[in-house]
Design a protein around this motif. Structure first.
Motif, PDB file in Angstrom:
ATOM      1  N   MET A 160      21.706   1.721   4.778  1.00  0.00           N
ATOM      2  CA  MET A 160      21.507   0.749   3.699  1.00  0.00           C
ATOM      3  C   MET A 160      22.081   1.317   2.400  1.00  0.00           C
ATOM      4  O   MET A 160      21.783   2.440   2.020  1.00  0.00           O
ATOM      5  N   ASN A 161      22.975   0.570   1.738  1.00  0.00           N
ATOM      6  CA  ASN A 161      23.538   1.081   0.505  1.00  0.00           C
ATOM      7  C   ASN A 161      22.760   0.555  -0.712  1.00  0.00           C
ATOM      8  O   ASN A 161      21.818  -0.224  -0.568  1.00  0.00           O
ATOM      9  N   ALA A 162      23.229   1.007  -1.871  1.00  0.00           N
ATOM     10  CA  ALA A 162      22.466   0.668  -3.086  1.00  0.00           C
ATOM     11  C   ALA A 162      22.429  -0.837  -3.333  1.00  0.00           C
ATOM     12  O   ALA A 162      21.475  -1.356  -3.896  1.00  0.00           O
ATOM     13  N   LEU A 163      23.487  -1.542  -2.882  1.00  0.00           N
ATOM     14  CA  LEU A 163      23.526  -2.981  -3.138  1.00  0.00           C
ATOM     15  C   LEU A 163      22.520  -3.737  -2.295  1.00  0.00           C
ATOM     16  O   LEU A 163      22.035  -4.791  -2.677  1.00  0.00           O
ATOM     17  N   THR A 164      22.205  -3.190  -1.099  1.00  0.00           N
ATOM     18  CA  THR A 164      21.307  -3.917  -0.200  1.00  0.00           C
ATOM     19  C   THR A 164      19.910  -3.294  -0.146  1.00  0.00           C
ATOM     20  O   THR A 164      19.073  -3.760   0.601  1.00  0.00           O
ATOM     21  N   ALA A 165      19.690  -2.222  -0.902  1.00  0.00           N
ATOM     22  CA  ALA A 165      18.399  -1.546  -0.846  1.00  0.00           C
ATOM     23  C   ALA A 165      17.283  -2.496  -1.270  1.00  0.00           C
ATOM     24  O   ALA A 165      17.432  -3.249  -2.223  1.00  0.00           O
ATOM     25  N   ALA A 166      16.177  -2.459  -0.497  1.00  0.00           N
ATOM     26  CA  ALA A 166      15.043  -3.322  -0.823  1.00  0.00           C
ATOM     27  C   ALA A 166      14.406  -2.841  -2.119  1.00  0.00           C
ATOM     28  O   ALA A 166      14.383  -1.636  -2.392  1.00  0.00           O
ATOM     29  N   PRO A 167      13.898  -3.756  -2.951  1.00  0.00           N
ATOM     30  CA  PRO A 167      13.230  -3.314  -4.168  1.00  0.00           C
ATOM     31  C   PRO A 167      11.982  -2.507  -3.817  1.00  0.00           C
ATOM     32  O   PRO A 167      11.358  -2.736  -2.784  1.00  0.00           O
ATOM     33  N   VAL A 168      11.643  -1.557  -4.696  1.00  0.00           N
ATOM     34  CA  VAL A 168      10.452  -0.735  -4.454  1.00  0.00           C
ATOM     35  C   VAL A 168       9.218  -1.610  -4.630  1.00  0.00           C
ATOM     36  O   VAL A 168       9.138  -2.401  -5.570  1.00  0.00           O
ATOM     37  N   ALA A 169       8.277  -1.494  -3.698  1.00  0.00           N
ATOM     38  CA  ALA A 169       7.028  -2.257  -3.816  1.00  0.00           C
ATOM     39  C   ALA A 169       6.327  -1.880  -5.116  1.00  0.00           C
ATOM     40  O   ALA A 169       6.380  -0.712  -5.537  1.00  0.00           O
ATOM     41  N   LEU A 170       5.678  -2.859  -5.733  1.00  0.00           N
ATOM     42  CA  LEU A 170       5.060  -2.625  -7.047  1.00  0.00           C
ATOM     43  C   LEU A 170       4.092  -1.442  -7.035  1.00  0.00           C
ATOM     44  O   LEU A 170       4.063  -0.655  -7.980  1.00  0.00           O
ATOM     45  N   HIS A 171       3.316  -1.327  -5.963  1.00  0.00           N
ATOM     46  CA  HIS A 171       2.300  -0.274  -5.940  1.00  0.00           C
ATOM     47  C   HIS A 171       2.890   1.112  -5.688  1.00  0.00           C
ATOM     48  O   HIS A 171       2.171   2.109  -5.718  1.00  0.00           O
ATOM     49  N   LYS A 172       4.210   1.143  -5.421  1.00  0.00           N
ATOM     50  CA  LYS A 172       4.865   2.446  -5.228  1.00  0.00           C
ATOM     51  C   LYS A 172       5.878   2.742  -6.331  1.00  0.00           C
ATOM     52  O   LYS A 172       6.562   3.745  -6.280  1.00  0.00           O
ATOM     53  N   ASP A 173       5.970   1.846  -7.290  1.00  0.00           N
ATOM     54  CA  ASP A 173       6.999   1.953  -8.328  1.00  0.00           C
ATOM     55  C   ASP A 173       6.448   2.772  -9.515  1.00  0.00           C
ATOM     56  O   ASP A 173       5.515   2.331 -10.196  1.00  0.00           O
ATOM     57  N   PRO A 174       7.029   3.959  -9.756  1.00  0.00           N
ATOM     58  CA  PRO A 174       6.501   4.790 -10.858  1.00  0.00           C
ATOM     59  C   PRO A 174       6.507   4.074 -12.208  1.00  0.00           C
ATOM     60  O   PRO A 174       5.641   4.345 -13.051  1.00  0.00           O
ATOM     61  N   SER A 175       7.468   3.151 -12.399  1.00  0.00           N
ATOM     62  CA  SER A 175       7.522   2.469 -13.696  1.00  0.00           C
ATOM     63  C   SER A 175       6.437   1.398 -13.824  1.00  0.00           C
ATOM     64  O   SER A 175       6.253   0.828 -14.902  1.00  0.00           O
ATOM     65  N   VAL A 176       5.736   1.129 -12.748  1.00  0.00           N
ATOM     66  CA  VAL A 176       4.562   0.244 -12.793  1.00  0.00           C
ATOM     67  C   VAL A 176       3.286   1.086 -12.807  1.00  0.00           C
ATOM     68  O   VAL A 176       2.322   0.785 -13.529  1.00  0.00           O
ATOM     69  N   ILE A 177       3.295   2.149 -12.014  1.00  0.00           N
ATOM     70  CA  ILE A 177       2.084   2.971 -11.883  1.00  0.00           C
ATOM     71  C   ILE A 177       1.709   3.612 -13.231  1.00  0.00           C
ATOM     72  O   ILE A 177       0.529   3.607 -13.618  1.00  0.00           O
ATOM     73  N   ALA A 178       2.706   4.111 -13.959  1.00  0.00           N
ATOM     74  CA  ALA A 178       2.398   4.822 -15.218  1.00  0.00           C
ATOM     75  C   ALA A 178       1.711   3.898 -16.235  1.00  0.00           C
ATOM     76  O   ALA A 178       0.632   4.244 -16.763  1.00  0.00           O
ATOM     77  N   PRO A 179       2.265   2.707 -16.530  1.00  0.00           N
ATOM     78  CA  PRO A 179       1.547   1.834 -17.467  1.00  0.00           C
ATOM     79  C   PRO A 179       0.230   1.293 -16.906  1.00  0.00           C
ATOM     80  O   PRO A 179      -0.695   0.985 -17.670  1.00  0.00           O
ATOM     81  N   ALA A 180       0.125   1.203 -15.576  1.00  0.00           N
ATOM     82  CA  ALA A 180      -1.157   0.785 -14.988  1.00  0.00           C
ATOM     83  C   ALA A 180      -2.226   1.836 -15.284  1.00  0.00           C
ATOM     84  O   ALA A 180      -3.365   1.507 -15.647  1.00  0.00           O
ATOM     85  N   THR A 181      -1.845   3.092 -15.133  1.00  0.00           N
ATOM     86  CA  THR A 181      -2.781   4.184 -15.422  1.00  0.00           C
ATOM     87  C   THR A 181      -3.202   4.139 -16.893  1.00  0.00           C
ATOM     88  O   THR A 181      -4.389   4.309 -17.223  1.00  0.00           O
ATOM     89  N   THR A 182      -2.220   3.888 -17.768  1.00  0.00           N
ATOM     90  CA  THR A 182      -2.528   3.784 -19.208  1.00  0.00           C
ATOM     91  C   THR A 182      -3.493   2.624 -19.467  1.00  0.00           C
ATOM     92  O   THR A 182      -4.454   2.757 -20.243  1.00  0.00           O
ATOM     93  N   ALA A 183      -3.259   1.494 -18.807  1.00  0.00           N
ATOM     94  CA  ALA A 183      -4.133   0.325 -19.012  1.00  0.00           C
ATOM     95  C   ALA A 183      -5.560   0.636 -18.582  1.00  0.00           C
ATOM     96  O   ALA A 183      -6.524   0.246 -19.254  1.00  0.00           O
ATOM     97  N   LEU A 184      -5.692   1.354 -17.472  1.00  0.00           N
ATOM     98  CA  LEU A 184      -7.039   1.700 -17.004  1.00  0.00           C
ATOM     99  C   LEU A 184      -7.718   2.662 -17.964  1.00  0.00           C
ATOM    100  O   LEU A 184      -8.929   2.550 -18.232  1.00  0.00           O
ATOM    101  N   HIS A 185      -6.942   3.587 -18.520  1.00  0.00           N
ATOM    102  CA  HIS A 185      -7.520   4.515 -19.498  1.00  0.00           C
ATOM    103  C   HIS A 185      -7.900   3.775 -20.777  1.00  0.00           C
ATOM    104  O   HIS A 185      -8.942   4.065 -21.381  1.00  0.00           O
ATOM    105  N   ASP A 186      -7.059   2.816 -21.200  1.00  0.00           N
ATOM    106  CA  ASP A 186      -7.418   1.982 -22.359  1.00  0.00           C
ATOM    107  C   ASP A 186      -8.790   1.343 -22.141  1.00  0.00           C
ATOM    108  O   ASP A 186      -9.657   1.348 -23.020  1.00  0.00           O
ATOM    109  N   LEU A 187      -8.955   0.814 -20.944  1.00  0.00           N
ATOM    110  CA  LEU A 187     -10.195   0.097 -20.626  1.00  0.00           C
ATOM    111  C   LEU A 187     -11.397   1.031 -20.620  1.00  0.00           C
ATOM    112  O   LEU A 187     -12.435   0.745 -21.241  1.00  0.00           O
ATOM    113  N   THR A 188     -11.260   2.154 -19.951  1.00  0.00           N
ATOM    114  CA  THR A 188     -12.410   3.056 -19.832  1.00  0.00           C
ATOM    115  C   THR A 188     -12.696   3.779 -21.149  1.00  0.00           C
ATOM    116  O   THR A 188     -13.837   4.141 -21.424  1.00  0.00           O
TER     117      THR A 188
END
Lengths: 137, 184
Positions: A1-29
């Motif tokens: 599979m090349n870069a053009l056909t690579a499947a998008p990273v699942a949201l729960h495995k995407d570091p660019s989603v996980i980092a702000p999610a962690t921040t949001a949880l810390h904001d809340l707590t």
């Protein structure tokens, strides 16, 4: 599979989603220490991050079903969009809402002594900041 | 008389499609974007349940509940299992180990299989070489000789196929109820 056909990273495995999610949880707590559990999940029930861990991903799975059922009820009753879900129990509250514009949900469990309005307002604040951070990626 | 029937089986077996094929009312779904495209390459997945109805006669109705296929939603399985009196189990023949998937569901829902009716529909049998129907029936005969379980190939998009499978399950259920009365 090349870069053009690579499947998008699942949201729960995407570091660019996980980092702000962690921040949001810390904001809340940080704002509400009476949060018993909180999780950011994909709408199909995968945990992106959670504080503290609750039986692995069980809270995320249950929150996903609850969100799906609540939105089905709102849809069937033609009541527009579902804004948030609240479960009021004898020993606490569950509050959950979608992250605006994302296939993500924030779910949090609060102690009974936390005023429900405050819990909801703080969750809204956290998801709005989270959405802004995701948009800025 | 009402029957409550669960549609169970692994993710991607065709449960939501089957209920949509059968239902006389617009199906209530709880579909969410599917994050796990490795497990099943489809855009959405059921996260709580699907619901549809068939009016058999003025007095007889079948309520159909589709359950999520992923084990992380097994709390929904328990909620819906306890109120059901029969199960249509769908497995897709192009899954990595569909016979074992059927076996696992028969174990997970053993109490429902024992008190109610059960029928197995094998989907996607036309998609390349896979297991034969005999592979499924051999396991059922070996592990559950006490149960008579209809097994048939089905296309969940085909109302006729699904009606035949569902009615086989209902016949199984009613026959057992009558047999129980005779024994009592």
């Amino acid at each position: 599979m090349n870069a053009l056909t690579a499947a998008p990273v699942a949201l729960h495995k995407d570091p660019s989603v996980i980092a702000p999610a962690t921040t949001a949880l810390h904001d809340l707590t940080d704002l509400i220490p009476s949060v018993r559990y909180a999780t950011v999940l994909t709408e199909d029930g995968f945990e992106v991050d959670g504080v503290p861990a609750y039986e692995e991903d069980k809270l995320s799975s249950m929150a996903s079903s609850l969100q799906g059922l609540s939105e089905a009820v709102v849809r069937e009753l033609t009541m527009g969009g579902a804004q948030y879900v609240i479960v009021a129990a004898d020993d606490g509250h569950v509050v959950q809402l979608r992250v605006p514009g994302q296939q993500l949900v924030l779910a949090a469990v609060f102690d009974l002594d936390e005023p429900l309005g405050n819990a909801l307002a703080t969750c809204r604040f956290a998801v709005e900041r989270f959405a802004t951070a995701l948009t800025a990626r | 008389m009402e029957h409550i029937v669960l549609f169970a089986g692994p993710m991607g077996a065709g449960k939501t499609t089957a209920i949509k094929s059968l239902s006389d009312i617009p199906v209530i779904t709880t579909e969410a974007a599917n994050s796990d495209r490795d497990a099943a390459d489809k855009p959405t997945t059921t996260v709580a349940m699907d619901y549809g109805e068939i009016g058999v006669t003025d007095e007889e109705k079948i309520r159909m509940y589709g359950i999520p296929g992923q084990r992380r939603f097994d709390f929904m399985w328990r909620i819906l299992r306890d109120r059901a009196d029969g199960m249509v189990l769908l497995v897709h023949n192009d899954a990595p180990d569909p016979v074992n998937a059927m076996r696992e569901y028969m174990i997970e829902f053993a109490d429902l299989c024992e008190r109610g009716g059960v029928a197995v529909g094998v989907t996607r049998m036309d998609v390349g070489p896979g297991r034969t129907l005999t592979d499924y029936t051999d396991v059922l005969e070996r592990e559950r000789p006490d149960l008579m379980v209809p097994v048939m190939p089905v296309d969940p998009r085909d109302r006729g196929h699904m009606e035949l499978l569902l009615m086989s399950m209902i016949a199984n259920l009613e026959m057992r109820a009558e047999y129980g009365k005779v024994l009592a």
